[in-house]
Write an enzyme that holds these catalytic residues in place. Sequence first.
Site, PDB file in Angstrom:
ATOM      1  N   HIS A   1     -15.246  21.328  29.044  1.00 52.71           N
ATOM      2  CA  HIS A   1     -14.457  22.257  29.825  1.00 52.71           C
ATOM      3  C   HIS A   1     -12.986  21.875  29.909  1.00 52.71           C
ATOM      4  O   HIS A   1     -12.227  22.510  30.667  1.00 52.71           O
ATOM      5  CB  HIS A   1     -15.067  22.395  31.239  1.00 52.71           C
ATOM      6  CG  HIS A   1     -14.861  21.181  32.110  1.00 52.71           C
ATOM      7  ND1 HIS A   1     -14.188  21.257  33.301  1.00 52.71           N
ATOM      8  CD2 HIS A   1     -15.188  19.880  31.962  1.00 52.71           C
ATOM      9  CE1 HIS A   1     -14.143  20.069  33.892  1.00 52.71           C
ATOM     10  NE2 HIS A   1     -14.747  19.216  33.089  1.00 52.71           N
TER      11      HIS A   1
ATOM     12  N   TYR B   1     -23.993  23.128  38.960  1.00 53.60           N
ATOM     13  CA  TYR B   1     -22.996  22.516  38.071  1.00 53.60           C
ATOM     14  C   TYR B   1     -22.367  23.574  37.159  1.00 53.60           C
ATOM     15  O   TYR B   1     -21.151  23.643  36.990  1.00 53.60           O
ATOM     16  CB  TYR B   1     -23.658  21.406  37.232  1.00 53.60           C
ATOM     17  CG  TYR B   1     -22.657  20.546  36.539  1.00 53.60           C
ATOM     18  CD1 TYR B   1     -22.094  19.444  37.182  1.00 53.60           C
ATOM     19  CD2 TYR B   1     -22.204  20.848  35.266  1.00 53.60           C
ATOM     20  CE1 TYR B   1     -21.129  18.666  36.566  1.00 53.60           C
ATOM     21  CE2 TYR B   1     -21.248  20.085  34.639  1.00 53.60           C
ATOM     22  CZ  TYR B   1     -20.714  18.990  35.296  1.00 53.60           C
ATOM     23  OH  TYR B   1     -19.753  18.229  34.687  1.00 53.60           O
TER      24      TYR B   1
ATOM     25  N   ASP C   1     -19.858  16.605  29.718  1.00 56.45           N
ATOM     26  CA  ASP C   1     -20.249  17.322  30.939  1.00 56.45           C
ATOM     27  C   ASP C   1     -21.333  18.388  30.701  1.00 56.45           C
ATOM     28  O   ASP C   1     -22.087  18.728  31.617  1.00 56.45           O
ATOM     29  CB  ASP C   1     -19.031  18.024  31.557  1.00 56.45           C
ATOM     30  CG  ASP C   1     -18.129  17.071  32.330  1.00 56.45           C
ATOM     31  OD1 ASP C   1     -18.601  15.998  32.735  1.00 56.45           O
ATOM     32  OD2 ASP C   1     -16.957  17.417  32.540  1.00 56.45           O
TER      33      ASP C   1
ATOM     34  N   ASP D   1     -13.507  10.897  35.767  1.00 54.64           N
ATOM     35  CA  ASP D   1     -14.826  10.392  36.143  1.00 54.64           C
ATOM     36  C   ASP D   1     -15.503   9.716  34.953  1.00 54.64           C
ATOM     37  O   ASP D   1     -16.485   8.992  35.121  1.00 54.64           O
ATOM     38  CB  ASP D   1     -15.713  11.508  36.730  1.00 54.64           C
ATOM     39  CG  ASP D   1     -15.729  12.771  35.908  1.00 54.64           C
ATOM     40  OD1 ASP D   1     -14.730  13.071  35.245  1.00 54.64           O
ATOM     41  OD2 ASP D   1     -16.762  13.473  35.921  1.00 54.64           O
TER      42      ASP D   1
ATOM     43  N   HIS E   1     -23.429  13.398  33.157  1.00 52.98           N
ATOM     44  CA  HIS E   1     -23.849  13.386  34.572  1.00 52.98           C
ATOM     45  C   HIS E   1     -25.335  13.735  34.646  1.00 52.98           C
ATOM     46  O   HIS E   1     -25.792  14.635  33.924  1.00 52.98           O
ATOM     47  CB  HIS E   1     -23.118  14.453  35.394  1.00 52.98           C
ATOM     48  CG  HIS E   1     -21.641  14.245  35.522  1.00 52.98           C
ATOM     49  ND1 HIS E   1     -21.084  13.224  36.254  1.00 52.98           N
ATOM     50  CD2 HIS E   1     -20.599  14.953  35.028  1.00 52.98           C
ATOM     51  CE1 HIS E   1     -19.757  13.316  36.198  1.00 52.98           C
ATOM     52  NE2 HIS E   1     -19.442  14.352  35.454  1.00 52.98           N
TER      53      HIS E   1
ATOM     54  N   HIS F   1     -14.639  12.728  26.605  1.00 53.86           N
ATOM     55  CA  HIS F   1     -13.992  13.590  27.611  1.00 53.86           C
ATOM     56  C   HIS F   1     -13.019  12.745  28.433  1.00 53.86           C
ATOM     57  O   HIS F   1     -13.383  11.687  28.947  1.00 53.86           O
ATOM     58  CB  HIS F   1     -15.088  14.198  28.497  1.00 53.86           C
ATOM     59  CG  HIS F   1     -14.599  15.132  29.557  1.00 53.86           C
ATOM     60  ND1 HIS F   1     -13.401  15.803  29.482  1.00 53.86           N
ATOM     61  CD2 HIS F   1     -15.171  15.519  30.727  1.00 53.86           C
ATOM     62  CE1 HIS F   1     -13.261  16.558  30.568  1.00 53.86           C
ATOM     63  NE2 HIS F   1     -14.314  16.397  31.341  1.00 53.86           N
TER      64      HIS F   1
ATOM     65  N   HIS G   1     -13.802  16.740  43.413  1.00 46.40           N
ATOM     66  CA  HIS G   1     -12.655  17.650  43.428  1.00 46.40           C
ATOM     67  C   HIS G   1     -12.978  19.015  44.032  1.00 46.40           C
ATOM     68  O   HIS G   1     -12.783  20.071  43.442  1.00 46.40           O
ATOM     69  CB  HIS G   1     -11.919  17.739  42.088  1.00 46.40           C
ATOM     70  CG  HIS G   1     -12.707  18.150  40.866  1.00 46.40           C
ATOM     71  ND1 HIS G   1     -13.529  19.237  40.826  1.00 46.40           N
ATOM     72  CD2 HIS G   1     -12.733  17.614  39.623  1.00 46.40           C
ATOM     73  CE1 HIS G   1     -14.038  19.358  39.614  1.00 46.40           C
ATOM     74  NE2 HIS G   1     -13.578  18.384  38.871  1.00 46.40           N
TER      75      HIS G   1
ATOM     76  N   GLU H   1     -11.516  13.430  31.331  1.00 50.31           N
ATOM     77  CA  GLU H   1     -11.437  13.533  32.796  1.00 50.31           C
ATOM     78  C   GLU H   1     -11.810  12.178  33.399  1.00 50.31           C
ATOM     79  O   GLU H   1     -12.660  11.447  32.877  1.00 50.31           O
ATOM     80  CB  GLU H   1     -12.356  14.654  33.321  1.00 50.31           C
ATOM     81  CG  GLU H   1     -12.052  14.968  34.778  1.00 50.31           C
ATOM     82  CD  GLU H   1     -12.588  16.315  35.274  1.00 50.31           C
ATOM     83  OE1 GLU H   1     -13.336  16.978  34.548  1.00 50.31           O
ATOM     84  OE2 GLU H   1     -12.235  16.679  36.421  1.00 50.31           O
TER      85      GLU H   1
HETATM   86 FE1  FEO Z   1     -15.092  17.065  33.353  1.00 56.12          FE
HETATM   87 FE2  FEO Z   1     -17.508  14.906  34.445  1.00 56.12          FE
HETATM   88  O1  FEO Z   1     -15.779  15.492  34.049  1.00 56.12           O
END
Ligand code: FEO
Length: 403
Positions: free
Chosen positions: A148, A195, A167, A86, A228, A82, A28, A84
């Site tokens: 986040h 990051y 994250d 991904d 990640h 989370h 993104h 999101e």
């Molecule tokens: Fe906030 Fe890795 O997504």
Amino acid sequence: MRQAFEAVQVTDSVHWVGAIDWSVRDFHGYLTSRGTTYNAYLILADEITLIDTVKAPFVEEMLARIAAVVDPGDISYIVSDHAEMDHSGGLPATIEAVRPEKIFASALGAKALGEHFRLDHKIVAAKNGESLSLGNTSLSFVETRMLHWPDSMFSYLDDGGVLFSQDAFGMHLASSQRFADEIDQDILGYEGAKYYANILLPLSSLVTKLLQQVPELGLDINIIAPDHGPIWREDLGKILGSYAQWAEQTPTKKAVVVYDTMWQSTALMARAIGEGLRSAGAVPKLMQLRASHRSDVATEILDARALVVGSPTMNNNIFPTVADVLTYLKGLKPRNLVGAAFGSYGWSGEAVGQIEETLTEMKVDLVAASLMVKYVPDDAALAQCYALGQQVAARLNQTCDSK
Ligand code: FEO
């Protein structure tokens, strides 16, 4: 396909079963030069539990890694730390494949997952501090609202003291090694900072608060397992200390000069400003925007305390690449910056005023009058640029010396 993927053992009861995305370069709008991983974790307890899933195209890879350890159908619970995509994009297909008894998320996570996927399966809202028995061990949940996303939460496994931190403490780094201690420390430092700068910087005050609360939670953390990049199993103080430092944004003498140019006039001005900065004791970093990605600029800003921005005027406007980076940086809310604006123009010259306006909105302390040069800077104009650099450096020196 299934036999090609293996799980990686993290503790006696936890396996990494995520996916490695070696080729992604745009996350993104963030340049992921080294790819990324989407980490999911399998807990082998009486109630077998999966922590998070992966980005939708990687579900088969995750299921194959799970199948290397257990039959995916034996999974009782899925926890979504989370929402999101991904991490949750693969959730609907995983539910289909696994048919879990229950799915857990924070209250806002349950809502967000419903709004993303319109799932038939009910999501159980886990309360902050609640503990979930997995039979022979337990998992507890810590809401990390707005770190986040509103839904974000950590899960903590008693057995082995594993903090699943979604994250937080992660980085975009594809590698064949799964543990941070196996990876070049300079790469870890850079990608961790990148990051933080691009994802967590606007939430720094919440990061500071969370780090202060961690000891009060009474968790015996041996391993930090983010969503990640690599898993932290040694010297946890190092990544926690880096987060504390990044959140603080303490003054340094680094000055980032961000600019773009049409016919090299603004570039000449930038170079003269850089020389002025250096001559007065600052450490300039010049970033021409057709050679520097917005996410790399954000990374450099993380430990800089001056932001000097230049743009030519094009069609009565700021140059598009400069507008892009200013919009991006404004959203990241860097703090404690001083700065200035400059640029060349042909006849109307609106760009510099527009930069000033945005820097003011960003609460950047403008330490010198903006500089505008018509067409091409002559020696006198370049001397003014040099002096502008010196003025910015003087303020940096003052700020650093008063700390
Ligand atoms: Fe906030 Fe890795 O997504």
